[in-house]
Design a protein around this motif. Sequence first.
Motif, PDB file in Angstrom:
ATOM      1  N   PRO A  35     -15.204  27.749  25.388  1.00 39.49           N
ATOM      2  CA  PRO A  35     -15.687  26.552  26.098  1.00 39.49           C
ATOM      3  C   PRO A  35     -14.599  25.627  26.613  1.00 39.49           C
ATOM      4  CG  PRO A  35     -16.121  26.409  23.730  1.00 39.49           C
ATOM      5  CD  PRO A  35     -15.737  27.823  24.016  1.00 39.49           C
ATOM      6  N   ALA A  36     -13.378  25.707  26.054  1.00 41.75           N
ATOM      7  CA  ALA A  36     -12.291  24.856  26.542  1.00 41.75           C
ATOM      8  C   ALA A  36     -11.649  25.427  27.805  1.00 41.75           C
ATOM      9  CB  ALA A  36     -11.230  24.678  25.461  1.00 41.75           C
ATOM     10  N   LEU A  37     -11.996  26.677  28.155  1.00 41.71           N
ATOM     11  CA  LEU A  37     -11.289  27.353  29.235  1.00 41.71           C
ATOM     12  C   LEU A  37     -12.169  27.856  30.374  1.00 41.71           C
ATOM     13  CD1 LEU A  37      -8.963  29.581  26.994  1.00 41.71           C
ATOM     14  CD2 LEU A  37      -8.403  27.369  28.015  1.00 41.71           C
ATOM     15  N   PHE A  38     -13.465  28.115  30.076  1.00 43.33           N
ATOM     16  CA  PHE A  38     -14.253  28.903  31.026  1.00 43.33           C
ATOM     17  C   PHE A  38     -14.454  28.238  32.377  1.00 43.33           C
ATOM     18  CE2 PHE A  38     -18.436  26.929  31.463  1.00 43.33           C
ATOM     19  CZ  PHE A  38     -18.460  26.033  30.408  1.00 43.33           C
ATOM     20  N   ASN A  39     -14.422  26.908  32.458  1.00 44.67           N
ATOM     21  CA  ASN A  39     -14.709  26.244  33.740  1.00 44.67           C
ATOM     22  C   ASN A  39     -13.478  25.612  34.385  1.00 44.67           C
ATOM     23  OD1 ASN A  39     -14.348  24.199  31.929  1.00 44.67           O
ATOM     24  ND2 ASN A  39     -16.054  22.949  32.637  1.00 44.67           N
ATOM     25  N   ILE A  40     -12.277  25.931  33.898  1.00 45.14           N
ATOM     26  CA  ILE A  40     -11.081  25.302  34.470  1.00 45.14           C
ATOM     27  C   ILE A  40     -10.059  26.321  34.941  1.00 45.14           C
ATOM     28  CG2 ILE A  40     -11.317  23.197  33.070  1.00 45.14           C
ATOM     29  CD1 ILE A  40      -9.114  24.296  31.256  1.00 45.14           C
ATOM     30  N   ASN A  41     -10.385  27.619  34.912  1.00 45.14           N
ATOM     31  CA  ASN A  41      -9.372  28.596  35.309  1.00 45.14           C
ATOM     32  C   ASN A  41      -9.276  28.709  36.823  1.00 45.14           C
ATOM     33  OD1 ASN A  41     -10.835  31.269  36.268  1.00 45.14           O
ATOM     34  ND2 ASN A  41     -12.029  30.466  34.544  1.00 45.14           N
TER      35      ASN A  41
ATOM     36  N   ASP B 267      -9.403  34.804  26.182  1.00 42.64           N
ATOM     37  CA  ASP B 267     -10.856  34.917  26.250  1.00 42.64           C
ATOM     38  C   ASP B 267     -11.380  33.727  27.048  1.00 42.64           C
ATOM     39  OD1 ASP B 267     -13.537  35.251  25.954  1.00 42.64           O
ATOM     40  OD2 ASP B 267     -13.574  35.088  23.770  1.00 42.64           O
ATOM     41  N   LEU B 268     -11.684  33.954  28.320  1.00 38.95           N
ATOM     42  CA  LEU B 268     -12.109  32.856  29.188  1.00 38.95           C
ATOM     43  C   LEU B 268     -13.535  32.392  28.906  1.00 38.95           C
ATOM     44  CD1 LEU B 268     -10.512  33.755  32.624  1.00 38.95           C
ATOM     45  CD2 LEU B 268      -9.836  31.989  31.015  1.00 38.95           C
ATOM     46  N   ARG B 269     -14.198  33.033  27.945  1.00 37.69           N
ATOM     47  CA  ARG B 269     -15.528  32.543  27.566  1.00 37.69           C
ATOM     48  C   ARG B 269     -15.438  31.344  26.629  1.00 37.69           C
ATOM     49  NH1 ARG B 269     -17.655  38.050  25.154  1.00 37.69           N
ATOM     50  NH2 ARG B 269     -15.580  37.811  24.256  1.00 37.69           N
TER      51      ARG B 269
ATOM     52  N   PHE C  88      -4.041  41.993  18.850  1.00 37.40           N
ATOM     53  CA  PHE C  88      -3.400  40.778  18.349  1.00 37.40           C
ATOM     54  C   PHE C  88      -4.380  39.624  18.124  1.00 37.40           C
ATOM     55  CE2 PHE C  88      -0.058  43.134  20.499  1.00 37.40           C
ATOM     56  CZ  PHE C  88       0.938  43.121  19.546  1.00 37.40           C
ATOM     57  N   GLY C  89      -5.647  39.840  18.363  1.00 37.80           N
ATOM     58  CA  GLY C  89      -6.632  38.802  18.074  1.00 37.80           C
ATOM     59  C   GLY C  89      -6.668  37.714  19.124  1.00 37.80           C
ATOM     60  N   ASP C  90      -6.734  36.468  18.672  1.00 35.00           N
ATOM     61  CA  ASP C  90      -6.982  35.342  19.569  1.00 35.00           C
ATOM     62  C   ASP C  90      -5.739  34.515  19.868  1.00 35.00           C
ATOM     63  OD1 ASP C  90      -9.761  35.848  19.761  1.00 35.00           O
ATOM     64  OD2 ASP C  90     -10.030  35.020  17.754  1.00 35.00           O
ATOM     65  N   HIS C  91      -4.554  35.088  19.720  1.00 32.74           N
ATOM     66  CA  HIS C  91      -3.349  34.286  19.877  1.00 32.74           C
ATOM     67  C   HIS C  91      -3.237  33.661  21.258  1.00 32.74           C
ATOM     68  CE1 HIS C  91       0.986  33.480  20.483  1.00 32.74           C
ATOM     69  NE2 HIS C  91       0.919  33.096  19.229  1.00 32.74           N
ATOM     70  N   GLY C  92      -3.466  34.455  22.319  1.00 30.53           N
ATOM     71  CA  GLY C  92      -3.346  33.924  23.667  1.00 30.53           C
ATOM     72  C   GLY C  92      -4.336  32.813  23.936  1.00 30.53           C
ATOM     73  N   THR C  93      -5.565  32.994  23.461  1.00 30.79           N
ATOM     74  CA  THR C  93      -6.585  31.971  23.628  1.00 30.79           C
ATOM     75  C   THR C  93      -6.200  30.693  22.890  1.00 30.79           C
ATOM     76  OG1 THR C  93      -8.254  33.721  23.766  1.00 30.79           O
ATOM     77  CG2 THR C  93      -9.047  31.484  23.381  1.00 30.79           C
ATOM     78  N   LEU C  94      -5.652  30.831  21.695  1.00 34.78           N
ATOM     79  CA  LEU C  94      -5.220  29.686  20.906  1.00 34.78           C
ATOM     80  C   LEU C  94      -4.107  28.922  21.625  1.00 34.78           C
ATOM     81  CD1 LEU C  94      -4.912  27.983  18.307  1.00 34.78           C
ATOM     82  CD2 LEU C  94      -3.401  29.759  17.436  1.00 34.78           C
ATOM     83  N   VAL C  95      -3.103  29.644  22.126  1.00 34.01           N
ATOM     84  CA  VAL C  95      -1.963  29.001  22.773  1.00 34.01           C
ATOM     85  C   VAL C  95      -2.409  28.269  24.043  1.00 34.01           C
ATOM     86  CG1 VAL C  95       0.230  29.388  23.951  1.00 34.01           C
ATOM     87  CG2 VAL C  95      -0.266  30.576  21.824  1.00 34.01           C
ATOM     88  N   LEU C  96      -3.185  28.952  24.896  1.00 39.21           N
ATOM     89  CA  LEU C  96      -3.605  28.319  26.141  1.00 39.21           C
ATOM     90  C   LEU C  96      -4.536  27.148  25.854  1.00 39.21           C
ATOM     91  CD1 LEU C  96      -3.450  28.348  29.169  1.00 39.21           C
ATOM     92  CD2 LEU C  96      -5.383  29.903  29.223  1.00 39.21           C
ATOM     93  N   GLY C  97      -5.397  27.287  24.864  1.00 36.09           N
ATOM     94  CA  GLY C  97      -6.268  26.180  24.494  1.00 36.09           C
ATOM     95  C   GLY C  97      -5.486  24.966  24.021  1.00 36.09           C
ATOM     96  N   THR C  98      -4.424  25.216  23.266  1.00 38.08           N
ATOM     97  CA  THR C  98      -3.574  24.113  22.802  1.00 38.08           C
ATOM     98  C   THR C  98      -2.899  23.408  23.967  1.00 38.08           C
ATOM     99  OG1 THR C  98      -3.150  25.248  20.701  1.00 38.08           O
ATOM    100  CG2 THR C  98      -1.625  23.518  21.335  1.00 38.08           C
ATOM    101  N   VAL C  99      -2.406  24.209  24.921  1.00 34.93           N
ATOM    102  CA  VAL C  99      -1.705  23.628  26.067  1.00 34.93           C
ATOM    103  C   VAL C  99      -2.634  22.790  26.929  1.00 34.93           C
ATOM    104  CG1 VAL C  99      -0.477  24.178  28.191  1.00 34.93           C
ATOM    105  CG2 VAL C  99       0.029  25.451  26.131  1.00 34.93           C
ATOM    106  N   VAL C 100      -3.820  23.333  27.260  1.00 36.74           N
ATOM    107  CA  VAL C 100      -4.716  22.571  28.135  1.00 36.74           C
ATOM    108  C   VAL C 100      -5.305  21.372  27.423  1.00 36.74           C
ATOM    109  CG1 VAL C 100      -5.267  24.609  29.495  1.00 36.74           C
ATOM    110  CG2 VAL C 100      -6.761  23.985  27.606  1.00 36.74           C
TER     111      VAL C 100
ATOM    112  N   ASP D 200      -7.821  42.207  40.388  1.00 34.13           N
ATOM    113  CA  ASP D 200      -8.850  41.179  40.480  1.00 34.13           C
ATOM    114  C   ASP D 200      -9.757  41.147  39.259  1.00 34.13           C
ATOM    115  OD1 ASP D 200     -10.192  43.493  40.848  1.00 34.13           O
ATOM    116  OD2 ASP D 200     -11.202  42.925  42.705  1.00 34.13           O
ATOM    117  N   SER D 201      -9.348  41.829  38.176  1.00 36.02           N
ATOM    118  CA  SER D 201     -10.140  41.792  36.956  1.00 36.02           C
ATOM    119  C   SER D 201      -9.889  40.488  36.204  1.00 36.02           C
ATOM    120  CB  SER D 201      -9.807  42.987  36.053  1.00 36.02           C
ATOM    121  OG  SER D 201      -8.451  42.926  35.660  1.00 36.02           O
ATOM    122  N   ILE D 202     -10.857  40.077  35.425  1.00 33.79           N
ATOM    123  CA  ILE D 202     -10.728  38.835  34.660  1.00 33.79           C
ATOM    124  C   ILE D 202      -9.968  39.123  33.366  1.00 33.79           C
ATOM    125  CG2 ILE D 202     -12.014  37.025  33.450  1.00 33.79           C
ATOM    126  CD1 ILE D 202     -14.249  37.408  35.457  1.00 33.79           C
TER     127      ILE D 202
END
Length: 213
Positions: A166-172, A162-164, A201-213, A192-194
């Motif tokens: 706040p930890a991810l939306f301006n750095i992708n 979920d690129l919305r 599966f819920g927010d797992h991908g967002t959680l993992v990427l947020g942890t990494v960044v 070219d879709s976002i």
Amino acid sequence: MKETPDDENIQVSIIMYDQVDLESMMNYFRTERVPLERRAKQVITSLQAKAAATQPQFIAYLNTLSGVESSSIRPLWISNEIQLSLNKEAIANLSLRSEIDYLYFARPYERLTEEKVEPLAASLYTPNGHEPGHDLMNVPGLWALGYTGTNRRLFMIDEGVDLRHPALFNINRGLIDGNSVSYFDPEGGVADSIPSKCVAFGDHGTLVLGTVV
């Protein structure tokens, strides 16, 4: 550990010896700066072609081998692997086959029971803030050594993001280089879709990427 009777079938996975040379392929991609969409297509078609060239004849042999449960044979192209159920005698016979790289016991999946725990109160978001997870991973120690991740590019495969957030939306990367070379949808979505989070599966991908960044 209780020994399995000789006539009892065992679930195993067979990895075929003949495999696609993915390491050389990845080196070529990096050297030639091949776009992500072309990389994915070449990897997938190569893996499928390798399985089509090596599995059918071996599966035909398995169907004639005593001790093999033919209805259990399941070919997998992504790893050039065959899963099946067979007895000890059949395993001994397969150990002599040069087509096999290795054979291993496929442990059945176990469904874990969920434990209800009280959720931790979420901390307020602050840019470049300090969170409890940082301490658990000793991130401040890395920061002190100068490892901040600045100007580094990250790549992740997961169930969606979920690129919305706040930890991810301006750095992708898609904001700078465009979505077609920044994201890949293995399910065949528009290039070219976002990317978005996977509802199943819920927010797992967002959680993992947020942890990494």
